[in-house]
Design a protein around this motif. Structure first.
Motif, PDB file in Angstrom:
ATOM      1  N   GLY A  21      49.035  51.198  53.375  1.00  0.00           N
ATOM      2  CA  GLY A  21      49.872  50.014  53.193  1.00  0.00           C
ATOM      3  C   GLY A  21      51.337  50.318  53.408  1.00  0.00           C
ATOM      4  O   GLY A  21      52.065  49.549  54.051  1.00  0.00           O
ATOM      5  N   THR A  22      51.790  51.454  52.891  1.00  0.00           N
ATOM      6  CA  THR A  22      53.189  51.862  53.058  1.00  0.00           C
ATOM      7  C   THR A  22      53.509  52.084  54.532  1.00  0.00           C
ATOM      8  O   THR A  22      54.566  51.654  55.029  1.00  0.00           O
ATOM      9  N   THR A  23      52.607  52.740  55.255  1.00  0.00           N
ATOM     10  CA  THR A  23      52.814  52.993  56.688  1.00  0.00           C
ATOM     11  C   THR A  23      52.902  51.688  57.461  1.00  0.00           C
ATOM     12  O   THR A  23      53.783  51.507  58.317  1.00  0.00           O
ATOM     13  N   ILE A  24      52.016  50.759  57.167  1.00  0.00           N
ATOM     14  CA  ILE A  24      52.031  49.463  57.856  1.00  0.00           C
ATOM     15  C   ILE A  24      53.314  48.702  57.535  1.00  0.00           C
ATOM     16  O   ILE A  24      53.950  48.114  58.412  1.00  0.00           O
ATOM     17  N   GLU A  25      53.717  48.718  56.264  1.00  0.00           N
ATOM     18  CA  GLU A  25      54.946  48.025  55.862  1.00  0.00           C
ATOM     19  C   GLU A  25      56.157  48.566  56.625  1.00  0.00           C
ATOM     20  O   GLU A  25      56.977  47.792  57.139  1.00  0.00           O
ATOM     21  N   ARG A  26      56.260  49.887  56.734  1.00  0.00           N
ATOM     22  CA  ARG A  26      57.376  50.494  57.467  1.00  0.00           C
ATOM     23  C   ARG A  26      57.309  50.153  58.956  1.00  0.00           C
ATOM     24  O   ARG A  26      58.333  49.869  59.582  1.00  0.00           O
ATOM     25  N   ALA A  27      56.112  50.203  59.523  1.00  0.00           N
ATOM     26  CA  ALA A  27      55.954  49.908  60.949  1.00  0.00           C
ATOM     27  C   ALA A  27      56.307  48.456  61.253  1.00  0.00           C
ATOM     28  O   ALA A  27      56.948  48.165  62.276  1.00  0.00           O
ATOM     29  N   LEU A  28      55.920  47.542  60.392  1.00  0.00           N
ATOM     30  CA  LEU A  28      56.264  46.134  60.604  1.00  0.00           C
ATOM     31  C   LEU A  28      57.776  45.937  60.573  1.00  0.00           C
ATOM     32  O   LEU A  28      58.328  45.207  61.402  1.00  0.00           O
ATOM     33  N   ARG A  40      49.233  46.060  51.023  1.00  0.00           N
ATOM     34  CA  ARG A  40      48.106  46.816  50.467  1.00  0.00           C
ATOM     35  C   ARG A  40      46.962  46.727  51.477  1.00  0.00           C
ATOM     36  O   ARG A  40      46.693  45.663  52.018  1.00  0.00           O
ATOM     37  N   VAL A  41      46.309  47.831  51.712  1.00  0.00           N
ATOM     38  CA  VAL A  41      45.194  47.873  52.656  1.00  0.00           C
ATOM     39  C   VAL A  41      43.903  48.062  51.865  1.00  0.00           C
ATOM     40  O   VAL A  41      43.823  48.897  50.969  1.00  0.00           O
ATOM     41  N   GLY A  42      42.917  47.275  52.194  1.00  0.00           N
ATOM     42  CA  GLY A  42      41.627  47.374  51.538  1.00  0.00           C
ATOM     43  C   GLY A  42      40.524  47.214  52.555  1.00  0.00           C
ATOM     44  O   GLY A  42      40.712  47.476  53.743  1.00  0.00           O
ATOM     45  N   LYS A  43      39.386  46.748  52.074  1.00  0.00           N
ATOM     46  CA  LYS A  43      38.257  46.507  52.968  1.00  0.00           C
ATOM     47  C   LYS A  43      37.555  45.231  52.533  1.00  0.00           C
ATOM     48  O   LYS A  43      37.610  44.831  51.373  1.00  0.00           O
ATOM     49  N   ALA A  44      36.926  44.598  53.511  1.00  0.00           N
ATOM     50  CA  ALA A  44      36.157  43.381  53.242  1.00  0.00           C
ATOM     51  C   ALA A  44      34.707  43.664  53.623  1.00  0.00           C
ATOM     52  O   ALA A  44      34.427  44.226  54.681  1.00  0.00           O
ATOM     53  N   ILE A  45      33.803  43.287  52.750  1.00  0.00           N
ATOM     54  CA  ILE A  45      32.376  43.490  52.977  1.00  0.00           C
ATOM     55  C   ILE A  45      31.712  42.125  52.893  1.00  0.00           C
ATOM     56  O   ILE A  45      31.826  41.432  51.880  1.00  0.00           O
ATOM     57  N   ARG A  46      31.035  41.736  53.968  1.00  0.00           N
ATOM     58  CA  ARG A  46      30.320  40.456  53.995  1.00  0.00           C
ATOM     59  C   ARG A  46      28.831  40.738  54.015  1.00  0.00           C
ATOM     60  O   ARG A  46      28.372  41.646  54.713  1.00  0.00           O
ATOM     61  N   MET A  47      28.083  39.948  53.264  1.00  0.00           N
ATOM     62  CA  MET A  47      26.625  40.108  53.214  1.00  0.00           C
ATOM     63  C   MET A  47      25.981  38.815  52.756  1.00  0.00           C
ATOM     64  O   MET A  47      26.665  37.885  52.334  1.00  0.00           O
ATOM     65  N   GLU A  48      24.685  38.778  52.854  1.00  0.00           N
ATOM     66  CA  GLU A  48      23.907  37.654  52.344  1.00  0.00           C
ATOM     67  C   GLU A  48      23.012  38.185  51.236  1.00  0.00           C
ATOM     68  O   GLU A  48      22.371  39.223  51.395  1.00  0.00           O
ATOM     69  N   VAL A  49      22.997  37.479  50.102  1.00  0.00           N
ATOM     70  CA  VAL A  49      22.219  37.891  48.938  1.00  0.00           C
ATOM     71  C   VAL A  49      21.275  36.761  48.555  1.00  0.00           C
ATOM     72  O   VAL A  49      21.682  35.600  48.516  1.00  0.00           O
ATOM     73  N   SER A  50      20.029  37.107  48.280  1.00  0.00           N
ATOM     74  CA  SER A  50      19.060  36.127  47.773  1.00  0.00           C
ATOM     75  C   SER A  50      19.041  36.233  46.252  1.00  0.00           C
ATOM     76  O   SER A  50      18.902  37.328  45.702  1.00  0.00           O
TER      77      SER A  50
END
Length: 100
Positions: A21-28, A40-50
């Motif tokens: 996140g810090t690297t991206i902020e400086r680059a922007l 802040r950098v994270g991840k997104a997980i998509r799925m289908e749940v029964s």
């Protein structure tokens, strides 16, 4: 049993350093994008749940997060659920009466 589209967003807790996140902020900023902060950098997980209902789908997803998808010591999770529209059952066309 219903189907649920699930989105899990995992991000570092506020008190945990986020070098990506810090690297991206400086680059922007270097690219001229002023006014951007707290990246802040994270991840997104998509799925289908029964599951029987939304509460069960959320509970199962929380268990997945605790056991595999996130590190609860250093990461926060946010869960979104959306019911998957059930496709209508195909019906046979009604028999047409013969024309006179």
């Amino acid at each position: 049993m219903s189907r649920w589209d699930v989105l899990v967003e995992v991000s570092p807790r506020a008190e945990i350093a986020d070098p990506a996140g810090t690297t991206i902020e400086r680059a922007l900023a270097a690219l001229g994008f002023a006014g951007v902060g707290e990246v802040r950098v994270g991840k997104a997980i998509r799925m289908e749940v029964s599951a029987a209902d939304a509460a069960e789908a959320r509970s199962v997803t929380e268990q997945m997060c605790d056991r595999l998808l996130a590190n609860p010591v250093i990461e926060d999770t946010r869960i979104e659920l959306r019911a998957v529209a059930q496709e209508p059952i195909a019906q046979e066309p009604a028999a047409q009466e013969p024309s006179p």
